[in-house]
Design a protein around this motif. Sequence first.
Motif, PDB file in Angstrom:
ATOM      1  N   VAL A  18       8.489  22.647  49.751  1.00  0.00           N
ATOM      2  CA  VAL A  18       8.138  22.732  48.456  1.00  0.00           C
ATOM      3  C   VAL A  18       8.056  24.102  48.017  1.00  0.00           C
ATOM      4  CG1 VAL A  18       6.354  21.808  46.780  1.00  0.00           C
ATOM      5  CG2 VAL A  18       7.008  20.276  48.455  1.00  0.00           C
ATOM      6  N   TYR A  19       8.515  24.510  47.068  1.00  0.00           N
ATOM      7  CA  TYR A  19       8.304  26.028  46.480  1.00  0.00           C
ATOM      8  C   TYR A  19       7.405  25.910  45.430  1.00  0.00           C
ATOM      9  CZ  TYR A  19      12.152  27.218  49.250  1.00  0.00           C
ATOM     10  OH  TYR A  19      13.003  27.456  50.326  1.00  0.00           O
ATOM     11  N   TYR A  20       6.611  27.016  45.268  1.00  0.00           N
ATOM     12  CA  TYR A  20       5.381  27.042  44.495  1.00  0.00           C
ATOM     13  C   TYR A  20       5.481  28.600  44.011  1.00  0.00           C
ATOM     14  CZ  TYR A  20       3.152  23.017  46.865  1.00  0.00           C
ATOM     15  OH  TYR A  20       2.760  21.934  47.360  1.00  0.00           O
ATOM     16  N   CYS A  21       5.182  28.799  42.646  1.00  0.00           N
ATOM     17  CA  CYS A  21       4.966  30.031  42.080  1.00  0.00           C
ATOM     18  C   CYS A  21       3.535  30.258  41.986  1.00  0.00           C
ATOM     19  CB  CYS A  21       5.584  30.524  41.014  1.00  0.00           C
ATOM     20  SG  CYS A  21       5.246  29.451  39.466  1.00  0.00           S
ATOM     21  N   ASN A  22       3.194  31.690  42.130  1.00  0.00           N
ATOM     22  CA  ASN A  22       1.558  31.981  42.166  1.00  0.00           C
ATOM     23  C   ASN A  22       1.662  33.279  41.455  1.00  0.00           C
ATOM     24  OD1 ASN A  22       0.236  34.310  43.964  1.00  0.00           O
ATOM     25  ND2 ASN A  22      -0.898  32.382  44.121  1.00  0.00           N
ATOM     26  N   VAL A  23       0.179  33.366  40.700  1.00  0.00           N
ATOM     27  CA  VAL A  23      -0.216  34.440  40.191  1.00  0.00           C
ATOM     28  C   VAL A  23      -1.783  34.699  40.342  1.00  0.00           C
ATOM     29  CG1 VAL A  23      -0.651  33.416  37.841  1.00  0.00           C
ATOM     30  CG2 VAL A  23      -0.403  35.861  37.935  1.00  0.00           C
ATOM     31  N   TYR A  24      -2.137  35.959  40.779  1.00  0.00           N
ATOM     32  CA  TYR A  24      -3.555  36.362  40.906  1.00  0.00           C
ATOM     33  C   TYR A  24      -3.871  36.755  39.422  1.00  0.00           C
ATOM     34  CZ  TYR A  24      -7.683  38.059  43.148  1.00  0.00           C
ATOM     35  OH  TYR A  24      -9.328  38.201  43.476  1.00  0.00           O
ATOM     36  N   PHE A  25      -4.749  35.986  38.845  1.00  0.00           N
ATOM     37  CA  PHE A  25      -5.382  36.480  37.561  1.00  0.00           C
ATOM     38  C   PHE A  25      -6.708  35.961  37.543  1.00  0.00           C
ATOM     39  CE2 PHE A  25      -5.534  36.296  33.160  1.00  0.00           C
ATOM     40  CZ  PHE A  25      -5.940  35.219  32.742  1.00  0.00           C
ATOM     41  N   ASP A  26      -7.286  36.703  36.732  1.00  0.00           N
ATOM     42  CA  ASP A  26      -9.021  36.513  36.717  1.00  0.00           C
ATOM     43  C   ASP A  26      -9.536  36.268  37.969  1.00  0.00           C
ATOM     44  OD1 ASP A  26     -10.897  34.037  34.515  1.00  0.00           O
ATOM     45  OD2 ASP A  26     -11.118  36.272  34.792  1.00  0.00           O
TER      46      ASP A  26
ATOM     47  N   GLY B 213       4.219  19.846  57.472  1.00  0.00           N
ATOM     48  CA  GLY B 213       3.528  19.978  58.827  1.00  0.00           C
ATOM     49  C   GLY B 213       3.520  21.573  59.031  1.00  0.00           C
ATOM     50  N   LYS B 214       3.761  22.356  57.923  1.00  0.00           N
ATOM     51  CA  LYS B 214       3.468  23.871  58.223  1.00  0.00           C
ATOM     52  C   LYS B 214       2.629  24.542  57.257  1.00  0.00           C
ATOM     53  CE  LYS B 214       7.885  24.832  60.627  1.00  0.00           C
ATOM     54  NZ  LYS B 214       9.134  25.471  60.530  1.00  0.00           N
ATOM     55  N   GLU B 215       2.084  25.539  57.392  1.00  0.00           N
ATOM     56  CA  GLU B 215       1.382  26.479  56.472  1.00  0.00           C
ATOM     57  C   GLU B 215       2.381  26.916  55.337  1.00  0.00           C
ATOM     58  OE1 GLU B 215      -2.082  26.018  58.707  1.00  0.00           O
ATOM     59  OE2 GLU B 215      -2.065  27.362  56.922  1.00  0.00           O
ATOM     60  N   ARG B 216       1.466  27.251  54.314  1.00  0.00           N
ATOM     61  CA  ARG B 216       2.331  27.557  52.958  1.00  0.00           C
ATOM     62  C   ARG B 216       2.465  29.240  53.643  1.00  0.00           C
ATOM     63  NH1 ARG B 216      -0.040  26.667  46.908  1.00  0.00           N
ATOM     64  NH2 ARG B 216       0.247  24.388  48.144  1.00  0.00           N
ATOM     65  N   GLU B 217       3.810  29.632  53.116  1.00  0.00           N
ATOM     66  CA  GLU B 217       4.284  30.986  53.482  1.00  0.00           C
ATOM     67  C   GLU B 217       4.778  31.756  52.332  1.00  0.00           C
ATOM     68  OE1 GLU B 217       7.339  30.911  56.430  1.00  0.00           O
ATOM     69  OE2 GLU B 217       8.897  29.804  55.203  1.00  0.00           O
ATOM     70  N   PHE B 218       4.503  33.092  52.323  1.00  0.00           N
ATOM     71  CA  PHE B 218       5.188  33.821  51.319  1.00  0.00           C
ATOM     72  C   PHE B 218       6.761  33.862  51.554  1.00  0.00           C
ATOM     73  CE2 PHE B 218       5.718  37.569  48.566  1.00  0.00           C
ATOM     74  CZ  PHE B 218       6.557  38.266  49.366  1.00  0.00           C
ATOM     75  N   VAL B 219       7.208  33.942  50.271  1.00  0.00           N
ATOM     76  CA  VAL B 219       8.654  34.054  50.085  1.00  0.00           C
ATOM     77  C   VAL B 219       9.177  35.216  49.547  1.00  0.00           C
ATOM     78  CG1 VAL B 219      10.774  32.811  49.083  1.00  0.00           C
ATOM     79  CG2 VAL B 219       8.971  31.509  50.148  1.00  0.00           C
ATOM     80  N   ALA B 220       8.547  35.567  48.118  1.00  0.00           N
ATOM     81  CA  ALA B 220       9.081  36.800  47.525  1.00  0.00           C
ATOM     82  C   ALA B 220       8.233  37.183  46.574  1.00  0.00           C
ATOM     83  CB  ALA B 220      10.273  36.378  46.539  1.00  0.00           C
ATOM     84  N   PHE B 221       8.152  38.289  46.190  1.00  0.00           N
ATOM     85  CA  PHE B 221       7.221  38.975  45.036  1.00  0.00           C
ATOM     86  C   PHE B 221       7.890  40.064  44.189  1.00  0.00           C
ATOM     87  CE2 PHE B 221       3.634  41.826  43.920  1.00  0.00           C
ATOM     88  CZ  PHE B 221       3.941  43.072  43.958  1.00  0.00           C
ATOM     89  N   ILE B 222       7.360  39.937  43.078  1.00  0.00           N
ATOM     90  CA  ILE B 222       7.836  40.888  41.894  1.00  0.00           C
ATOM     91  C   ILE B 222       6.702  41.672  41.026  1.00  0.00           C
ATOM     92  CG2 ILE B 222       8.130  39.099  40.310  1.00  0.00           C
ATOM     93  CD1 ILE B 222      11.039  40.359  39.385  1.00  0.00           C
ATOM     94  N   THR B 223       6.825  42.888  40.819  1.00  0.00           N
ATOM     95  CA  THR B 223       6.044  43.327  39.998  1.00  0.00           C
ATOM     96  C   THR B 223       6.052  42.901  38.398  1.00  0.00           C
ATOM     97  OG1 THR B 223       7.429  45.554  39.461  1.00  0.00           O
ATOM     98  CG2 THR B 223       5.952  45.493  41.556  1.00  0.00           C
TER      99      THR B 223
ATOM    100  N   TRP C  48       6.460  33.835  44.893  1.00  0.00           N
ATOM    101  CA  TRP C  48       6.875  32.585  45.309  1.00  0.00           C
ATOM    102  C   TRP C  48       6.318  32.235  46.663  1.00  0.00           C
ATOM    103  CZ3 TRP C  48       9.251  28.894  42.413  1.00  0.00           C
ATOM    104  CH2 TRP C  48       9.590  29.306  41.306  1.00  0.00           C
ATOM    105  N   TYR C  49       6.079  31.314  47.030  1.00  0.00           N
ATOM    106  CA  TYR C  49       5.636  30.701  48.194  1.00  0.00           C
ATOM    107  C   TYR C  49       6.479  29.214  48.591  1.00  0.00           C
ATOM    108  CZ  TYR C  49       1.749  34.007  48.624  1.00  0.00           C
ATOM    109  OH  TYR C  49       1.052  35.233  48.746  1.00  0.00           O
ATOM    110  N   ARG C  50       6.527  28.911  49.820  1.00  0.00           N
ATOM    111  CA  ARG C  50       6.821  27.759  50.033  1.00  0.00           C
ATOM    112  C   ARG C  50       6.088  26.990  51.315  1.00  0.00           C
ATOM    113  NH1 ARG C  50      12.698  29.251  52.913  1.00  0.00           N
ATOM    114  NH2 ARG C  50      12.044  30.206  54.771  1.00  0.00           N
ATOM    115  N   GLN C  51       6.167  25.584  51.449  1.00  0.00           N
ATOM    116  CA  GLN C  51       5.386  24.800  52.385  1.00  0.00           C
ATOM    117  C   GLN C  51       6.504  23.685  52.738  1.00  0.00           C
ATOM    118  OE1 GLN C  51       1.552  23.650  51.290  1.00  0.00           O
ATOM    119  NE2 GLN C  51       0.987  23.395  53.620  1.00  0.00           N
TER     120      GLN C  51
END
Length: 115
Positions: A92-100, A41-51, A35-38
Amino acid sequence: AQLVESGGDLVQPGGSLRLSCAASGFTFSRYHMRWYRQAPGKEREFVAFITDTGGSTNYADSVKGRFAISRDNAKNTVYLQMNALKPEDTAVYYCNVYFDSRHYWGQGTQVTVSS
């Protein structure tokens, strides 16, 4: 890959929300999620990670002890439980995956913490 966030709302300081992110288009159970959030007027920042298995998590210092990330691999969904919300959590909260070999993002869900 497709990610769809939901659950954002207007909440008073000290309140709670649970965000959801429904994933499709990839084998969800094989990938770590974030999860990230923005904020305005600020940069998108890391919030949380799960394996991939949910066995390990990590948090930004600013949310540690207040937020909890979890996942349900049977439902292809990752969650962010947010407690003791503060006005500075507004974003604004975003989820993210690094895939392909690339990052995928959802459209985001707005969280506003205000009295």
